[in-house]
Scaffold this active site. Structure first.
Site, mmCIF file in Angstrom:
data_model
loop_
_atom_site.group_PDB
_atom_site.id
_atom_site.type_symbol
_atom_site.label_atom_id
_atom_site.label_comp_id
_atom_site.label_asym_id
_atom_site.label_seq_id
_atom_site.Cartn_x
_atom_site.Cartn_y
_atom_site.Cartn_z
ATOM 1 C CG ASP A 37 50.789 16.353 37.063
ATOM 2 O OD1 ASP A 37 51.743 16.743 37.774
ATOM 3 O OD2 ASP A 37 49.664 16.117 37.508
ATOM 4 C CG ASP A 93 38.378 24.788 36.336
ATOM 5 O OD1 ASP A 93 37.271 24.340 36.687
ATOM 6 O OD2 ASP A 93 39.057 24.295 35.435
#
Ligand SMILES: *[C@@H]1O[C@H](CO)[C@@H](O)[C@H](O)[C@H]1NC(C)=O
Ligand SMILES: CC(=O)N[C@H]1CO[C@H](CO)[C@@H](O)[C@@H]1O
Length: 735
Positions: free
Chosen positions: A142, A447
């Site tokens: 990223d 998550d």
């Protein structure tokens, strides 16, 4: 023939915890004690003056909260289950029909997460004991760092030597760095030679990568090695660049081979497009881009995702997991298999409670008994279809071997060009990505909320915690890191609780009630701060004033307090030792229990309230994975690391100082004034509480006043907390 005869034997078995009846009896007795405490508080409120009443009600409130929270923790202990797999049966039945597996490794910053660590993780998962042409590894970077790309390119060369070495000599673990670090003994001559050569190659690679890191650029000659570097020509910054997608090894190409002539797994580098005007949704955004990109390259029906610091410590893990997914009877219910988060750099007495021992050795087994653990964002195997939003339907079976068919005649470059739009900033506009599909957006612990929504769609999850750990990561090595990490977790969990995906209203009726209660434990971590702060300050201050807030020793009401305190702590020690901890690490864990509750959780609650009121400030802080030499040394000596002026430290120090003053005050009274017996008789429990709080804070006092190294408490924190504690105590003593 074997296949048919054996197929009624399951591929895995589930066992209940031993001694659960004894535990239940104990829990009931403890609950009775708690009820007596509540009754005591409710019936003894009268004897106080007006101001005193409020204090009493506060005590009642705190004990009500602790009691209720204790009830929630029972959901994590009432019904623990343990899983075991039968890999030999899997091999007998399915060796030739194993599904493709896609592995996602996520990294976000080349300085915090050094490329060498990242590629060690990548190499460890490339080396799984699994048919290589069925394995695909995707690295999402990223930061879009050419340094990381360079390291990965080097790793793709090194893999040609490393993988055959691992397979030939069946070595473990398969992260080269961890393997070289482990004690290597009893090698035969053949292996010694091979080891020397593979180690030399590793060191060459390491030198190249470290050199590039020092120079902060990749050398000219290396740039010419791979056309992929040209993608950085148009790169302006890590927050503003095109998608970079490079297939470094194409496992579908039978020509891609290691030095022994065996096929290699697919290896892909992806830096998704980033633009300043587009919000990128952190790791959830990464995962969703990876899900889409991989669906066109390998489309494995099983997806493993790991953080870049978590190498695989067990090359058999995929086979273990397939036992759950491919079991004929129960496999179709399972959406994901979660491994615990384990760490390779924990010291003996685990100063910061970094092992999360109770969570991984007890609590998740408890969740598993009620339908499955949460998804914790790393070390987890998912079914691709459930991650993409499929609802559970009874009797549905999946064809594990539905492979992707690539367009005929399409070259890898053409493929990259065709699909790179899948990782663009705009692809998700007006789609269900981030909502019904993929990982959910809009929550710092994406998550957990994703896992919950999968369970609410009817799926089960499985917690697999074998003796030999599947994945090992790096745990936080300073107090500040630990507290910040817990602030982020507890804040995210609280936001889930308050969101439309709260286990309360979203989960009710969809998942087992025990599982809802299990989620409560984590969602309600942060509100614990109020009761804990109250309990660790108010009784001590009142001790200074000579007012008793607990029953006298001679009173019958003393018994439930004594029983609950003693029973809970003895139980907690036993549980901890059984989970493999030491006595000292239990003590350290208690300290962290206090510190998290009085600082991380308080800030988490406050930030959540600010957010609800419309102020939003919190960014996502990546926890550092490397520390400088000094800090590492102190970590290894288990010396608590302060060193920075964190507002959290001011709270911790103030609480510690208040208790120290109060203890001095009462000791003075008892010894100098000689009221030993009467003081003890009326305030024994308060003295105990205050004394334990002082005892547990010993390392903190040391950091405040005695240490001289850089890890001591900064003097500004010392001054502030002492001034605060002194003024509070004097106000209190004289008002
Ligand atoms: C990691 O794997 C090695 C074998 O390669 C094993 O000896 C070790 O115990 C494992 N570590 C943990 C924490 O399970
Ligand atoms: C005690 C321990 O194992 N410390 C290690 C933690 O991890 C870092 C980074 O891998 C090592 O440098 C430490 O030695």
């Amino acid at each position: 023939m074997v296949m048919i005869n054996d197929s009624h034997f399951p591929l895995f078995e589930t066992k209940k915890a031993k001694g659960s009846l004894i535990y239940k009896l104990f829990a009931v007795s403890n609950f009775v004690g708690i009820i007596f405490i509540w009754v005591y508080r409710a019936t003894h409120i009268a004897g106080f003056t007006d101001g005193g009443k409020l204090i009493w009600i506060g005590m009642f409130g705190a004990e009500l909260w602790f009691g209720l929270y204790w009830i929630f923790t029972q959901a994590l202990r009432w019904n623990c289950v343990y899983r075991q797999t039968f890999k030999n049966r899997l091999a007998e039945r399915y060796e030739n029909d194993l599904p493709d597996v896609d592995i996602f490794v996520c990294t976000a910053d080349p300085t915090i997460e050094p490329p060498m660590m990242v590629i060690n993780t990548v190499l460890s998962v490339m080396a799984y004991d699994y048919p290589t042409e069925k394995l695909s590894v995707y690295l999402s970077d990223d930061a879009g760092s050419d340094l990381t790309f360079y390291a990965l390119l080097e790793a793709s060369y090194f893999a040609r030597h490393w993988l055959p070495y691992c397979k030939k000599f069946k070595v473990e673990p398969r992260s080269p760095e961890a393997y070289f670090r482990s004690e290597l003994s009893q090698l035969d001559a053949d292996q010694v030679k091979a080891l020397a050569s593979v180690k030399r190659l590793y060191e060459d690679m390491e030198n190249k990568v470290e050199l590039a890191k020092r120079l902060e650029r990749v050398s000219k000659s290396a740039l010419l090695e791979h056309k992929g570097f040209s993608k950085w020509d148009k790169f302006s910054s890590r927050g503003d660049h095109d998608t970079i997608l490079q297939v470094l090894l194409d496992g579908k190409d039978a020509e891609v081979k290691d030095i022994e002539g065996c096929r290699l797994p697919t290896l892909v580098y992806l830096a998704r497009e980033k633009r300043p005007q587009h919000f990128h949704n952190f790791k959830a955004g990464v995962m969703n881009a990876l899900i889409r990109v991989s669906s066109e390259i390998s489309n494995g029906p099983i997806i493993l995702n790991v953080d870049c610091d978590m190498y695989s410590n067990n090359s058999q893990a995929i086979r273990d997991v397939l036992c759950f997914f491919m079991d004929e009877k129960k496999g179709h219910e399972t959406a994901f298999v979660q491994f615990p988060q384990n760490f390779h750099n924990i010291t003996k007495n685990d100063l910061y409670g970094g092992t999360l021992r109770m969570i991984s050795e007890v609590e998740f087994h408890g969740l598993d008994g009620y339908g499955g653990p949460m998804y914790i964002g790393t070390g987890c195997f998912h079914r691709r279809d459930t991650l993409c939003g499929r609802k559970y339907t009874k009797g549905f079976t999946i064809d594990w071997n539905k492979n992707i068919t690539r367009k005929t005649g399409e070259s890898v470059q053409e493929l990259e060009e065709r699909i790179k739009g899948l990782a663009s900033c705009t692809f998700e506009e007006n789609t269900q990505w981030g909502n019904e599909m993929g990982l959910k957006y809009g929550c710092p612990v994406e998550d957990v909320i994703t896992g919950l929504s999968i369970q609410c769609r009817g799926w089960k999850s499985i917690y697999f915690n074998p003796e030999r750990k599947g994945f090992l990561g790096v745990s936080a090595t300073t107090l500040d890191q630990t507290l910040v990490q817990h602030k982020r977790w507890s804040e995210g969990d609280l936001q889930i609780f308050l969101s439309k995906y709260s286990p309360v209203w979203y989960g009710l009726g969809r998942i087992h009630f025990g599982l809802i209660m299990g989620y409560f434990n984590y969602c309600l971590w942060s509100p614990n701060c109020f009761a804990t702060l109250y309990y660790s300050i108010v009784p001590s201050l009142y001790l200074l004033k000579g007012i008793s807030l607990f029953p006298q020793v001679s009173s019958l009401w003393f018994l439930p307090f004594a029983y609950v305190i003693a029973a809970e702590h003895i139980y907690s020690i036993i549980e901890f030792l059984r989970a493999g901890g030491t006595i000292l690490s239990w003590w350290n864990e208690q300290r962290m229990w206090l510190y998290k509750r009085t600082s991380s959780y308080l800030f988490a609650v406050m930030d959540t309230i600010f957010k609800l009121m419309g102020y939003s400030n919190s960014g996502f802080v990546i926890s550092t994975k490397v520390a400088d030499q000094d800090v590492t040394q102190r970590y290894e000596q288990e010396k608590m690391e302060f060193g920075v002026t964190s507002p959290m430290f001011i709270i911790l120090s103030s609480v510690a100082m208040i208790n120290l003053f109060c203890l001095f005050g009462i000791l003075k009274k008892m010894i100098v004034i000689g009221e030993f017996k009467s003081v003890y008789e009326t305030t024994a429990l308060q003295i105990l509480l205050c004394g334990v709080l002082v005892l547990i804070n010993l390392p903190l006092y040391n950091g405040l006043f005695f240490r001289r190294d850089k890890g001591r408490m900064p003097s500004s924190v010392t001054v502030k907390s002492v001034v605060f504690a002194v003024s509070l105590c004097t106000c209190f003593a004289f008002l």
